[in-house]
Design an enzyme around this catalytic site. Structure first.
Site, mmCIF file in Angstrom:
data_model
loop_
_atom_site.group_PDB
_atom_site.id
_atom_site.type_symbol
_atom_site.label_atom_id
_atom_site.label_comp_id
_atom_site.label_asym_id
_atom_site.label_seq_id
_atom_site.Cartn_x
_atom_site.Cartn_y
_atom_site.Cartn_z
ATOM 1 N N CYS A 190 16.014 2.482 -2.806
ATOM 2 C CA CYS A 190 14.748 2.757 -2.120
ATOM 3 C C CYS A 190 14.375 1.625 -1.170
ATOM 4 C CB CYS A 190 13.636 2.992 -3.128
ATOM 5 S SG CYS A 190 13.435 1.678 -4.362
ATOM 6 N N HIS A 358 9.659 -0.098 -7.293
ATOM 7 C CA HIS A 358 9.946 0.852 -6.211
ATOM 8 C C HIS A 358 9.460 0.293 -4.884
ATOM 9 C CE1 HIS A 358 11.060 4.619 -4.559
ATOM 10 N NE2 HIS A 358 9.873 5.206 -4.560
ATOM 11 N N ASN A 378 6.339 7.213 0.121
ATOM 12 C CA ASN A 378 7.377 7.151 -0.899
ATOM 13 C C ASN A 378 8.674 7.676 -0.277
ATOM 14 O OD1 ASN A 378 9.104 7.577 -3.113
ATOM 15 N ND2 ASN A 378 7.435 8.189 -4.465
#
Length: 433
Positions: A190, A358, A378
């Protein structure tokens, strides 16, 4: 700004991409009941998926440290169970506490109670019996997850995961470069996907399509992407990396790793492939994508734009100071310098829909109804926070000569988080300029 970290292992696997890769099927993740598919496939309650402290398989190969950061585990410490299906015990034959011995529970006094509640006159108890636990976790994975997350190359096909192949799936660009194009796949990178989304949003011209023709007879197109060394892990000497359009798909024609939100567009997957080839320092056009897992999102931007990575930790700053940093790097509410943010290794994330360890892209800021917000995305393309700390509405950003509206109601991974909530949930933010 703060001192750059010695090493970062920010990363968590996209559960939606992983579930589709395991099942070989595509799902409508906007369906309110789709979380049940995640729970069944990943053998974990949805409320415990997004934090490593619950041993979630999304953090396979990572372990939580005492300082609330994560570190990678040795490959030999990650166990692989015998099959992809969970072996279960028939508990319907158990009629009293003594019958629990049929399941191998012989010393009830030593068994820890995970939780207990009174439900309409019945006492419902959940027992923690480690020796019976054969579910997939961050330290135990199924064979199929091992292939997807850690790689299991077919020696006859170069690096190619089981039941997968390399294929040209479309055009580098379908139209213009857009921030919502990059969608993370079934590997914990990510940090890199949020970085290329940040570039696509703040400086779209930085996402280039350099092509040269090779070969004789039928021409093969090769993409050239420049990377710049910044030191530390997930790095290599500065180099122009050349890769073809071929990316990994399943035999049922579904992407496994990074893909574009636009069907038939491949630039995010090509960038991921080129990054894997660069850090692996290989000349092979089939680099090991799994080696891109876990890294530094701020450095990842700098490796692409050759700017200076700047870090700002939240624990030493007020919410207003963090808000000010985003505003300093923005114009007309949107970032003009690529920015990212990352969460703590673990924390009070259960029920918030914010994911631990994250990386997110910072898109800008907003001031609505006397409240200050930071706008984030996201890289999964779904999963946004719930509750009073996020704004539900429409916010528009002025970008060069046109307005870009962002709908905070749609489940597309974009959300506006109130600045005090941002300070609480996020460990830091950064920019490369």
């Amino acid at each position: 700004m703060d001192q750059a970290p010695k090493e970062m292992f920010v990363g968590v696997i996209n559960p939606y991409a992983l579930t589709e890769a395991i099942t070989g099927r595509k799902f409508d993740w906007t369906d309110a009941k789709s979380y049940q598919i995640l729970e069944q496939t990943l053998e974990k309650s949805y409320s415990e998926l997004f934090d490593i402290k619950f041993n979630s398989p999304l953090y396979a190969g990572l372990q939580l440290e005492r300082d609330n950061t994560v570190k990678t585990m040795r490959a030999e410490d990650v166990k692989v169970r015998s099959s992809d299906k969970l072996e279960t015990i028939n508990f319907s034959t158990i009629k009293n506490l003594k019958d629990l011995s049929k399941a191998g529970i012989t010393d009830l006094d030593s068994v820890e109670i995970k939780n207990a509640r009174l439900d309409k006159g019945d006492v419902k108890v959940v027992l923690n019996v480690p020796k019976l636990n054969n579910t997939i976790t961050n330290t135990m994975v199924s064979p199929v997850i091992k292939d997807i997350v850690f790689g299991s190359p077919n020696i006859n096909l170069g690096w190619t995961p089981a039941n997968c192949l390399w294929s040209d799936r479309g055009n580098f660009f379908n139209d213009v470069t857009e921030f919502n194009d990059p969608i993370q796949g079934a590997v914990g990178n990510c940090y890199f996907i949020s970085a290329i989304a940040a570039l696509a949003w703040a400086t779209p011209y930085a996402i280039e399509h350099k092509v040269r023709a090779t070969g004789t007879g039928e021409t093969q197109r090769v993409n050239a992407i420049q990377f710049y060394t910044k030191g530390g892990g997930k790095d290599a000497p500065s180099k122009l990396i050349e890769v073809t359009d071929s990316t990994i798909i399943t035999t049922s024609n579904n992407p496994v790793y990074c893909r574009s939100n636009d069907a038939g567009e491949i630039w995010p997957a090509v960038y991921e492939k080129a990054f894997a080839k660069w850090i692996n320092q290989t000349g092979d056009d089939k680099p090991d994508i799994t080696k891109t897992a876990y890294g530094d999102p701020v450095k990842a931007i700098a490796q692409l734009n050759n700017k200076t990575p700047l870090y700002y930790y939240t624990n030493t700053r007020t919410a207003d100071q963090l808000y000010g940093i985003v505003r300093e790097n923005s114009m007309s509410m949107k970032t003009i310098n690529p920015m990212v943010a990352w969460t703590y290794g673990s924390g009070n994330y259960s029920g918030s829909n914010i994911v631990a360890n994250h990386a997110y892209t910072i898109l800008g800021w907003a001031f609505v109804n006397n409240k200050s917000y930071i706008i984030l995305r996201n890289p999964w393309g779904v999963t946004e926070p719930n509750g009073l700390n996020s704004y539900q509405g429409l916010i528009s950003f002025f970008d060069n000569s046109f307005w870009r509206p962002i709908n905070m109601i749609g489940n597309d991974g974009v959300f506006a988080l109130e600045i005090n909530a941002f300070k609480y949930y996020f460990a830091g933010m950064g920019v490369a300029k």
